[in-house]
Design a protein around this motif. Structure first.
Motif, short mmCIF file in Angstrom:
data_model
loop_
_atom_site.label_atom_id
_atom_site.label_comp_id
_atom_site.label_asym_id
_atom_site.label_seq_id
_atom_site.Cartn_x
_atom_site.Cartn_y
_atom_site.Cartn_z
N CYS A 45 -3.32 -0.93 2.07
CA CYS A 45 -4.64 -1.55 1.92
C CYS A 45 -5.67 -0.51 1.52
O CYS A 45 -5.69 0.61 2.05
N LEU A 79 -5.22 -5.72 -0.52
CA LEU A 79 -4.14 -5.61 0.47
C LEU A 79 -2.82 -6.00 -0.19
O LEU A 79 -2.74 -7.01 -0.88
N ALA A 125 -2.59 -3.04 8.12
CA ALA A 125 -3.50 -2.91 6.99
C ALA A 125 -4.71 -2.05 7.35
O ALA A 125 -5.16 -1.23 6.54
N LEU A 145 -11.37 -7.45 5.70
CA LEU A 145 -9.95 -7.55 6.06
C LEU A 145 -9.77 -8.49 7.24
O LEU A 145 -8.92 -9.39 7.21
N LEU A 189 -5.86 1.30 5.59
CA LEU A 189 -7.22 1.42 5.07
C LEU A 189 -7.87 2.71 5.55
O LEU A 189 -8.53 3.42 4.77
N VAL A 225 -11.58 -5.70 0.10
CA VAL A 225 -10.30 -5.07 0.39
C VAL A 225 -9.25 -5.58 -0.59
O VAL A 225 -9.31 -6.73 -1.05
N VAL A 272 2.89 -2.49 4.73
CA VAL A 272 1.59 -2.96 4.25
C VAL A 272 0.80 -1.77 3.73
O VAL A 272 0.87 -0.67 4.29
#
Length: 348
Positions: free
Chosen positions: A195, A211, A328, A171, A332, A209, A193
């Protein structure tokens, strides 16, 4: 024009590892800059630098460059975790600063650098090199002219087998390029966002990743970034109501393909359902006069120093990209939940 404005900018570069030689090559060859000094902690890197750039002073640490009053600007090509402390030290030494992406590893640090550059009257620039790519500029111009009609969505793949990182995930290492391209093309920030990713190799950092940036007007941008993929791809597809564009950065020719394709709704609904017509026309491969984006980027840096004009990828451009990456990363860590950009700005 004064003698100072005509003279090349004396530059010191910190880092001569993976990307550093490309920066140094351009700085040494450009008439707008003079590569006066290089610093790297690694003995082998210093030896390579001395062989390629015999006229540059070679140092073991960055402090020698920061204390050199003859150097006007510092270019930072060190690992990402060192970007903030080195850029901060350079700005505090009243140097103009070019730092590779990402600007910093968190939003607070990125904002601090951008504010300090403004306070000191120094140029702060971030290595969002694809904002200087003529093919990307073609896509931006097409969007501005309305050639694609209403923008529906865009997606990109930036994948390869290597270069594997152990201290930073895909990322923060790879995706900044595509985030910066998306913000450059759309000229606005996403509202949220999400992710997801996987740490396949060492269980510590994500090697892949996925995204998604949610922009106003229900426009989506999806980014797939990985160093664990069988093929090298750097491709972005932009889909509009009238036309579609594919930008392929690794294509030997035809880096831009414009597809005269679309789906149109026919009149009023019949029995409560709309009827659609698929249009498929020509494929255009426009001629793109390519220049090395890195050369254009560093030229913009030197020009900004000499003319006080804001560069394209300035410090606040870097802040915006770091804000998206911060959101993000939060997504995550929470399993892919959607994170609002408003929450990120408020926290910081």
């Amino acid at each position: 024009m004064s003698e100072e404005q005509l003279s090349p900018v004396r530059v010191g570069q910190i880092g001569y590892g993976y990307w550093g030689p490309n920066l140094a090559r351009n700085l040494a060859q450009m008439p707008e800059t003079e590569l006066a000094a290089l610093a790297d902690l690694d003995e082998n890197a210093r030896a390579r630098a001395a062989q390629v750039h015999p006229t540059a002073a070679i140092h073991t640490n960055a402090e020698a460059l920061l204390q050199d009053p003859s150097l006007e600007a510092i270019v930072i090509a060190a690992p990402a975790r060192f970007h903030f402390p080195l850029a901060l030290a350079a700005l505090e030494a009243d140097k103009h600063v070019f730092v590779e992406k990402p600007l910093a590893m968190n939003l607070e640090d990125a904002q601090r650098l951008a504010r300090l550059a403004e306070e000191r009257g120094r140029v702060l620039m971030v290595g969002h090199v694809f904002e200087y790519n003529p093919a990307v500029s073609y896509v931006k111009a097409a969007l501005e002219r309305g050639d694609l009609g209403e923008l529906y969505y865009l997606y990109s793949r930036r994948v390869n087998l290597g270069r594997v990182q152990s201290d930073i995930n895909a990322l923060w290492s790879i995706a900044p390029h595509d985030v910066s391209i998306a913000l450059f093309l759309l000229e606005q920030m996403p509202v949220a966002v999400s992710c997801q990713g996987a740490a396949c190799l060492n269980g510590q950092v994500e090697d892949v990743v996925f995204l998604t940036l949610h922009f106003p007007g229900n426009v989506l941008c999806h980014i797939h970034a990985s160093w664990l993929d069988p093929s090298k791809q750097r491709k972005m597809t932009v889909v509009g109501s009238k036309r579609m564009i594919v930008y392929d950065d690794v294509a030997a020719e035809g880096k831009i393909r414009v597809y005269d394709k679309g789906v149109y709704r026919r009149g009023d609904p019949i029995y409560g359902e709309y009827q659609y017509r698929v249009h498929s026309g020509d494929i255009l491969m426009p001629r793109i006069d390519m220049v090395e984006p890195l050369r254009a980027e560093l030229t913009d840096f030197a020009r900004a120093i000499r003319t006080d004009q804001k560069p394209v990828a300035d410090g606040w451009d870097g802040v915006r990209v770091v804000a998206v990456l911060t959101a993000a990363q939060a997504s995550l860590q929470r399993g892919g939940v959607q994170v609002s950009l408003d929450d990120i700005w408020q926290v910081k």
